[in-house]
Design a protein around this motif. Structure first.
Motif, mmCIF file in Angstrom:
data_model
loop_
_atom_site.group_PDB
_atom_site.id
_atom_site.type_symbol
_atom_site.label_atom_id
_atom_site.label_comp_id
_atom_site.label_asym_id
_atom_site.label_seq_id
_atom_site.Cartn_x
_atom_site.Cartn_y
_atom_site.Cartn_z
ATOM 1 N N VAL A 169 -11.383 10.270 7.636
ATOM 2 C CA VAL A 169 -11.460 10.449 6.182
ATOM 3 C C VAL A 169 -12.562 11.446 5.841
ATOM 4 O O VAL A 169 -12.348 12.406 5.114
ATOM 5 C CB VAL A 169 -11.715 9.105 5.467
ATOM 6 N N THR A 170 -13.757 11.222 6.399
ATOM 7 C CA THR A 170 -14.883 12.103 6.126
ATOM 8 C C THR A 170 -15.027 13.161 7.213
ATOM 9 O O THR A 170 -14.474 13.034 8.308
ATOM 10 C CB THR A 170 -16.188 11.294 6.043
ATOM 11 N N GLU A 171 -15.798 14.198 6.938
ATOM 12 C CA GLU A 171 -16.055 15.249 7.922
ATOM 13 C C GLU A 171 -16.851 14.694 9.104
ATOM 14 O O GLU A 171 -16.606 15.066 10.257
ATOM 15 C CB GLU A 171 -16.828 16.395 7.268
ATOM 16 N N TYR A 172 -17.779 13.805 8.818
ATOM 17 C CA TYR A 172 -18.559 13.186 9.882
ATOM 18 C C TYR A 172 -17.645 12.421 10.837
ATOM 19 O O TYR A 172 -17.773 12.518 12.063
ATOM 20 C CB TYR A 172 -19.596 12.234 9.271
ATOM 21 N N GLU A 173 -16.700 11.668 10.289
ATOM 22 C CA GLU A 173 -15.764 10.903 11.108
ATOM 23 C C GLU A 173 -14.874 11.840 11.936
ATOM 24 O O GLU A 173 -14.573 11.560 13.098
ATOM 25 C CB GLU A 173 -14.906 9.997 10.224
ATOM 26 N N ARG A 174 -14.463 12.954 11.337
ATOM 27 C CA ARG A 174 -13.632 13.914 12.062
ATOM 28 C C ARG A 174 -14.374 14.455 13.283
ATOM 29 O O ARG A 174 -13.799 14.563 14.373
ATOM 30 C CB ARG A 174 -13.220 15.072 11.148
ATOM 31 N N GLN A 175 -15.650 14.788 13.110
ATOM 32 C CA GLN A 175 -16.431 15.332 14.216
ATOM 33 C C GLN A 175 -16.607 14.309 15.334
ATOM 34 O O GLN A 175 -16.436 14.628 16.519
ATOM 35 C CB GLN A 175 -17.797 15.796 13.700
ATOM 36 N N ASN A 224 -10.339 4.158 0.086
ATOM 37 C CA ASN A 224 -9.134 4.372 -0.715
ATOM 38 C C ASN A 224 -8.573 5.785 -0.590
ATOM 39 O O ASN A 224 -7.560 6.107 -1.218
ATOM 40 C CB ASN A 224 -9.422 4.069 -2.192
ATOM 41 N N ASN A 225 -9.224 6.618 0.220
ATOM 42 C CA ASN A 225 -8.812 8.016 0.346
ATOM 43 C C ASN A 225 -8.007 8.242 1.628
ATOM 44 O O ASN A 225 -8.397 8.994 2.517
ATOM 45 C CB ASN A 225 -10.056 8.921 0.321
ATOM 46 N N GLY A 226 -6.871 7.542 1.740
ATOM 47 C CA GLY A 226 -5.999 7.746 2.889
ATOM 48 C C GLY A 226 -6.519 7.164 4.183
ATOM 49 O O GLY A 226 -6.161 7.639 5.266
ATOM 50 N N CYS A 227 -7.343 6.122 4.102
ATOM 51 C CA CYS A 227 -7.941 5.537 5.296
ATOM 52 C C CYS A 227 -6.903 4.749 6.100
ATOM 53 O O CYS A 227 -6.169 3.925 5.545
ATOM 54 C CB CYS A 227 -9.107 4.628 4.914
ATOM 55 N N TYR A 228 -6.883 4.988 7.393
ATOM 56 C CA TYR A 228 -5.954 4.269 8.275
ATOM 57 C C TYR A 228 -6.658 3.133 9.025
ATOM 58 O O TYR A 228 -6.158 2.029 9.114
ATOM 59 C CB TYR A 228 -5.325 5.233 9.271
ATOM 60 N N LEU A 264 -18.419 3.851 -0.417
ATOM 61 C CA LEU A 264 -17.512 3.154 0.491
ATOM 62 C C LEU A 264 -16.121 2.954 -0.102
ATOM 63 O O LEU A 264 -15.108 3.160 0.584
ATOM 64 C CB LEU A 264 -18.118 1.795 0.869
ATOM 65 N N ARG A 265 -16.051 2.564 -1.363
ATOM 66 C CA ARG A 265 -14.739 2.301 -1.958
ATOM 67 C C ARG A 265 -13.882 3.560 -2.018
ATOM 68 O O ARG A 265 -12.679 3.527 -1.718
ATOM 69 C CB ARG A 265 -14.909 1.719 -3.374
ATOM 70 N N SER A 325 0.840 -1.202 0.000
ATOM 71 C CA SER A 325 0.000 0.000 0.000
ATOM 72 C C SER A 325 0.869 1.244 0.000
ATOM 73 O O SER A 325 2.025 1.231 0.423
ATOM 74 C CB SER A 325 -0.909 0.010 1.234
ATOM 75 N N HIS A 326 0.277 2.354 -0.459
ATOM 76 C CA HIS A 326 1.007 3.622 -0.498
ATOM 77 C C HIS A 326 0.229 4.768 0.149
ATOM 78 O O HIS A 326 0.831 5.741 0.601
ATOM 79 C CB HIS A 326 1.347 3.986 -1.949
ATOM 80 N N HIS A 327 -1.110 4.664 0.190
ATOM 81 C CA HIS A 327 -1.914 5.756 0.722
ATOM 82 C C HIS A 327 -3.050 5.267 1.623
ATOM 83 O O HIS A 327 -4.057 5.973 1.774
ATOM 84 C CB HIS A 327 -2.489 6.604 -0.420
ATOM 85 N N GLN A 328 -2.881 4.096 2.218
ATOM 86 C CA GLN A 328 -3.856 3.575 3.164
ATOM 87 C C GLN A 328 -3.162 2.475 3.970
ATOM 88 O O GLN A 328 -2.035 2.083 3.647
ATOM 89 C CB GLN A 328 -5.092 3.025 2.458
ATOM 90 N N SER A 329 -3.834 1.978 5.004
ATOM 91 C CA SER A 329 -3.201 0.944 5.819
ATOM 92 C C SER A 329 -3.007 -0.325 4.987
ATOM 93 O O SER A 329 -3.816 -0.643 4.105
ATOM 94 C CB SER A 329 -4.052 0.643 7.056
ATOM 95 N N GLN A 330 -1.933 -1.045 5.280
ATOM 96 C CA GLN A 330 -1.636 -2.270 4.548
ATOM 97 C C GLN A 330 -2.737 -3.309 4.745
ATOM 98 O O GLN A 330 -3.115 -4.010 3.809
ATOM 99 C CB GLN A 330 -0.291 -2.848 5.001
ATOM 100 N N LYS A 331 -3.255 -3.393 5.959
ATOM 101 C CA LYS A 331 -4.338 -4.340 6.230
ATOM 102 C C LYS A 331 -5.556 -4.051 5.358
ATOM 103 O O LYS A 331 -6.131 -4.960 4.749
ATOM 104 C CB LYS A 331 -4.728 -4.276 7.712
#
Length: 345
Positions: free
Chosen positions: A226-232, A171-175, A166-167, A58-64
């Motif tokens: 990743v999302t604004e909802y998750e940040r809040q 794929n958008n930098g998810c850890y 979801l995809r 992986s390069h921009h998300q967790s390997q798992k």
């Protein structure tokens, strides 16, 4: 790959082969040079139900997560349910039956399990167990606000049809796969359900350094989004972690004032409150330990370490918030604005 992983894979394969319907077991490793690749390949050579794939790095998300999505892409196009298991999970006979039947409810988006860590006699191992027990509060009812990445069942169509985007989100930098997918479910009014058959025991023995590192890695998850909802939602969790230190300060000031003014009433009230707190924690942990048949958990040790954790939590959380990278399984994830922007293998 853990020492018990191959045994767990063999047990899982036997259960899958017993399943009466169409089924497949997909194992994904990053590269053929991975230590798990050869043993898994040998295991799959004796089964028509098991396949082994390599995902690359992986390069921009967790390997798992990268490997999870690669496994989804390799699954049969007509598959209905997909299950994700960590390699240290030992499943029981009724896991698939109990989980899959929950999807008769259209509002159920995910069925999840959870890990119950059975500690070694030392205090540090009970600290890890106490941390897990706190999270058990999310799994005391039929539905949960959070999922656990070690065991998740989902409809294949959620990935195939890119439900709720979801995809793109993953794929958008998810850890954190489980944290992010949990927030996707709650944001869109979908249920995450928990079944008691999906409680998995895990026997742990931790040194102080490993224990601190484990807690820091777990807390680091809530600083990602990743999302604004998750940040809040994650920001609320970060702020809430500082409440225990405020209460301890108030209690400390109250104790000092009580002693200074020789106010027996307030001193007795404070000591009584602390005794009630410790007693409540002790009784609660005793009930939880018996509920999951983990009689080897010491309630008094876990109570002490739970209080220790609550007082130490703000310091550990502050350290996690200030971090800009995290090392997990030898992989360094560099973060920016809550997302993975580069990975060092």
């Amino acid at each position: 790959m853990h020492g018990q992983s191959l045994t767990n894979f063999k047990a899982l394969l036997k259960l899958i082969e017993k399943y009466p319907g169409a089924k497949e077991m997909i194992c994904v490793v990053p590269l053929e040079t991975d230590p798990a690749y050869k043993p898994l390949l040998d295991l799959s050579s004796n089964s028509d139900s098991m396949s082994v794939y390599t995902s690359g790095l992986s390069h921009h998300q967790s390997q798992k997560l990268y490997q999870m999505l690669h496994g989804v892409d390799q699954s049969h196009p007509e598959s209905e349910i997909i299950a994700f298991f960590d390699d240290d999970i030992l499943v029981s006979d009724d896991v698939f039956k109990q989980a899959i039947c929950r999807f008769v409810d259209d509002d159920v988006w995910m069925v999840t399990g959870y890990c119950m860590e059975v500690p070694a006699p030392d205090l540090v191992s009970h600290w890890r167990s106490a941390f897990r027990l706190i999270n058990c509060l999310n799994f005391t009812g039929d539905s949960s606000s959070m999922a656990w990445g070690g065991c998740m069942f989902m409809r294949s169509s959620s990935f195939r049809d890119n439900e709720f985007g979801l995809r793109e989100i993953l794929n958008n930098g998810c850890y954190s796969d489980d944290m992010t997918m949990s927030h996707v479910a709650t944001e869109n009014g979908k249920k995450i359900v928990f079944d008691t058959s999906l409680f998995f025991p895990d026997f742990v023995a931790a040194s102080l350094r490993n224990g601190v590192d484990f807690i820091l890695r777990q807390l680091f998850v809530v600083t990602t989004h990743v999302t604004e909802y998750e940040r809040q939602k994650n920001s609320i969790l970060v702020v809430a972690s500082f409440i225990p230190v405020l209460t301890s300060w108030i209690g400390g000031v109250g104790l000092i004032v009580s002693i200074y003014y020789f106010s027996g009433f307030w001193l007795i009230l404070l000591c009584g409150s602390l005794t009630l707190l410790v007693g409540t924690v002790y009784i609660s942990l005793s009930v939880i330990a018996r509920m999951v048949n983990c009689f080897v958990i010491s309630a008094w040790k876990t109570s002490v370490m739970l209080l220790f954790h609550l007082f130490l939590l703000p310091i550990l959380m502050a350290k996690s918030v200030l971090r800009r990278s995290i090392v997990w399984s030898g992989i360094t994830y560099n973060m920016k604005n809550g997302k993975v922007y580069s990975v060092e293998h």
